[in-house]
Design an enzyme around this catalytic site. Sequence first.
Site, PDB file in Angstrom:
ATOM      1  N   LYS A   1       0.826  -1.203   0.000  1.00 16.47           N
ATOM      2  CA  LYS A   1       0.000   0.000   0.000  1.00 16.47           C
ATOM      3  C   LYS A   1       0.865   1.260   0.000  1.00 16.47           C
ATOM      4  O   LYS A   1       0.800   2.095   0.913  1.00 16.47           O
ATOM      5  CB  LYS A   1      -0.939   0.008   1.210  1.00 16.47           C
TER       6      LYS A   1
ATOM      7  N   ASP B   1      -5.068  19.680  -4.418  1.00 15.61           N
ATOM      8  CA  ASP B   1      -5.214  20.490  -5.606  1.00 15.61           C
ATOM      9  C   ASP B   1      -6.531  21.256  -5.572  1.00 15.61           C
ATOM     10  O   ASP B   1      -6.639  22.366  -6.070  1.00 15.61           O
ATOM     11  CB  ASP B   1      -5.234  19.584  -6.832  1.00 15.61           C
TER      12      ASP B   1
ATOM     13  N   GLU C   1      -8.288  22.709  -3.288  1.00 14.48           N
ATOM     14  CA  GLU C   1      -8.418  23.983  -2.597  1.00 14.48           C
ATOM     15  C   GLU C   1      -7.498  25.052  -3.157  1.00 14.48           C
ATOM     16  O   GLU C   1      -7.731  26.224  -2.976  1.00 14.48           O
ATOM     17  CB  GLU C   1      -8.100  23.827  -1.107  1.00 14.48           C
TER      18      GLU C   1
END
Lengths: 549, 549
Positions: A212, A280, A282
């Site tokens: 992960k 990205d 905001e």
Amino acid sequence: MQALNLRAASTRLSAARPAPAVAVPTALPAVGRRARVTAQASVEAVDFNTKVFKKDLVKFAEREEYVVKGGRDKYALLPKAFEGIKQVGVIGWGSQAPAQAQNMRESFADAGLDIKVSIGLRGDSPSVAEAQACGFSKADGTLGEVFDIISSSDLVVLLISDAAQAKLYPRVLAAMKPGATLGLSHGFLLGVMQSDRVDFRKDINVVLVAPKGMGPSVRRLYEQGKTVNGAGINCSFAVHQVVRTLNNGKQHYCGVFHPDADKQNVLMTGCQDKKIYQWDLETGDCLQGMSDEDAFKRSVESITGPISRTISTKGMPAVYNGLDAAGKKVFEEAYTASFKPAMDICMEIYEDVASGNEIRSVVLAGSRFDRFPMGKIDQTYMWKVGQAVRAKRVEADIPVDPFTAGVYVATMMATVEVLREKGHPYSEICNESIIEAVDSLNPYMHARGVAFMVDNCSYTARLGSRKWAPRFDYILEQQAFVAIDNKEPGDKELFGKFLSDPVHGALAACSEMRPAVDIFVGGEGSDVGVGAGGARTEYRSTAAKVTAA
Amino acid sequence: MQALNLRAASTRLSAARPAPAVAVPTALPAVGRRARVTAQASVEAVDFNTKVFKKDLVKFAEREEYVVKGGRDKYALLPKAFEGIKQVGVIGWGSQAPAQAQNMRESFADAGLDIKVSIGLRGDSPSVAEAQACGFSKADGTLGEVFDIISSSDLVVLLISDAAQAKLYPRVLAAMKPGATLGLSHGFLLGVMQSDRVDFRKDINVVLVAPKGMGPSVRRLYEQGKTVNGAGINCSFAVHQVVRTLNNGKQHYCGVFHPDADKQNVLMTGCQDKKIYQWDLETGDCLQGMSDEDAFKRSVESITGPISRTISTKGMPAVYNGLDAAGKKVFEEAYTASFKPAMDICMEIYEDVASGNEIRSVVLAGSRFDRFPMGKIDQTYMWKVGQAVRAKRVEADIPVDPFTAGVYVATMMATVEVLREKGHPYSEICNESIIEAVDSLNPYMHARGVAFMVDNCSYTARLGSRKWAPRFDYILEQQAFVAIDNKEPGDKELFGKFLSDPVHGALAACSEMRPAVDIFVGGEGSDVGVGAGGARTEYRSTAAKVTAA
């Protein structure tokens, strides 16, 4: 304590002592991971069988699942887990290959095992120099041509790009020794083959171990685990098919895992990219009256720093509970307005992946790379602002912006909800939607910047980023932010559901098993945690730079 | 003079007098269009056969293609073109259906033809009231339930949404009369059926007429054509299969057109959306030190106004040639930096469409509409700025911004280049990549705003917009604008190629056939050119508002 969360369906693997194929799953401590098998459970608790590792029953919200926890204390089990394996061939030198190859090599040495780890590369590959700098050499047979290494290995860990896998798999499979094991780190190839309507050879084992996090995180957490038992990265694994013995009548049995493994793994791409790029959202618009650096702090820095840390250690509601009354109101408005638009895109990602569209797109993109190379994102104005902000960073001064937090948590919860609706169990939901972000990707980006992290990911992950990040950006601007600007009344019920969602309990259960150390990556100019690998466009480890000089 | 540019492959249709299926292509003047058949040509000039219309040979750059030009002066040919058709059933009430149905009804009346045009809708459709307001009624049989209208019509023009077509086509086809003609306006259904591996019934004709503009433009230009012969909208058409006669041995021959028709039509979606949204690119970032309204004027207004008008009447190089020396330098830099990133995305769109991915995505999106309705885009800050700008607009004062012009023309040329590489002929390239934008979409947006135009398009077009507009935005920001900021040396050869590209000659040949009038659409609050149709989320014609009141 590092957790190995292994899940498998019922009793299929219980009849016989693990065949060679099981070497990879049971070898997980060697690469330093939490792991679990992705499977549709046919029993009450999500269960599996292992004769090598001890499994623990853990309650994730309303459902129990078996897990295996492990660190370097499990190295004594490696000889049994890797029985029959004389050579591991790691094919490729992208994001994952340098990490997995070096981790295995060091684990085998520490466990006193005489297993050779060899890298397979094209003769003209620009990665040869870097693999040599990392100690692999043609002289001792640990570096060779792709198909030579494939045909001489007992375990072939295929870590070339997904697009290359789609193109080369017939040759790769044909070159393998009968009875050998094919190890994958992504369900992608299976999806391609299903789309092509072909099966794997029945005389090989096929397994999957999917960490992960990107390769440099896999490597970095393993390095940290050398001094702190249990440090590592969580991962999924699946068994697709196992050759029981090579010379009895029943030559193989097909894994019960594969459809779900496929779905989950490709899903991972979309979901993780969403998180990579969340901020990205905001910062795409200039925040009125705020300096660029302040805007960056209140968006990107806020997420990769304090918001991620709080979620990692105390859960999502703690982000909200830590705010003052005014902040809570802003968080609630942002959450309520963002959840449904975010879920709209999450559902689209899931269904595009499940339908095979995403796989076809990646294969098509791969065929265009010669002409349209993968673009880097690190030169945009916003990421340069980020570099300046990091240079002056005082960690304790990074604000928790309530608006940013509300949008971010809403998007994370949208991912949770889509996975839950699609029938995934909580351990998977937590790992895919939350833990990978807050314990692996976000801390890495916090240290080195978003662009650096993205430009170091696999091609598939980068293609996913490039496709889905703008979609979240636009839909939030067109729907969520409009609702907020128009002061539309928030959905109290939706927010109440968030606060009492069972996923918080499941995440708490996961947190009890989280590694004893947080990932530590060096800042600008440092090589700590950068790793090696040719997937990257420009970045090279010091070792490689030295070699090249 | 309105041009009907009909192209067909060689002699397949020449053997016999056109069967009923040919009614639709030859009926083109009735709906007021330029038209052409999309086909892979097997002869030197792109040719076709018609016994009804006169065809003209036109040289588009290095290749000749036959076209048919026509306006209301061709109405005398309608009885022959529509021979055998007693009832046309127009199914749906989205963007195209109200326009095509009303246009045909009026053309039949003007030509003295006794052909009934009937609308087929679900009994509970909210569009029933609006169809009634447009003069269709249950009492005279011009409004009825979907399958009743299908089973009683000789020509079924299927204009329900693409997603609904994908779901309902087995029932639609089953309901048709033997020997009837199915008319489509998009290659989408054929793509779905190819993906499902099924064919059309062999006892029906299947044809396509695809106008190069949304329904309200189709209607508006037709209205304008009532007083100015030749006004109308250009379109493609294709013949997929024709029942030669119903009772001879050779019951049908399959069209030679279909693979290309499919490709071209779905491509249209991507390419037109790109242009619809092009200006998003420049305005996504706050332009340093410029007011929002000035930024809007220098981007959106500049494109939909003077840049589009210049391209439409004088071609792309004229935009560059009209600038002063400083402006030319900026244009060249912007063009050179933008072309390759734009082409990267154009190629991705083309290949995603050609592979069937786009079709599957639209079908999946349709299945989610109940839960995640198509979002509107008209409430964002940027489009509100646009509204304020339009209110104060002095047409002559709109600037031609050289940066905007360079980026826009580069993106248009990228579309041209992709279509050319993929083997499309120039008439198609010009229509798809340039004319549809500058003569139909952009003037409509100039009058009513980008958001209004987009929110009035078909679901498929809106899904395409939503998917691809952000991609252009991001790649230009990440690659083109970075190159400009870093003052990377421009590619002189690339720019020289632009100036001498043969497409300019082809476009000039097209321009000689362009309609005698420009589209005129009323401004804010006017109903002129708004049209009717249920695809829109909120906008209703005055007629419908009156009916509802």
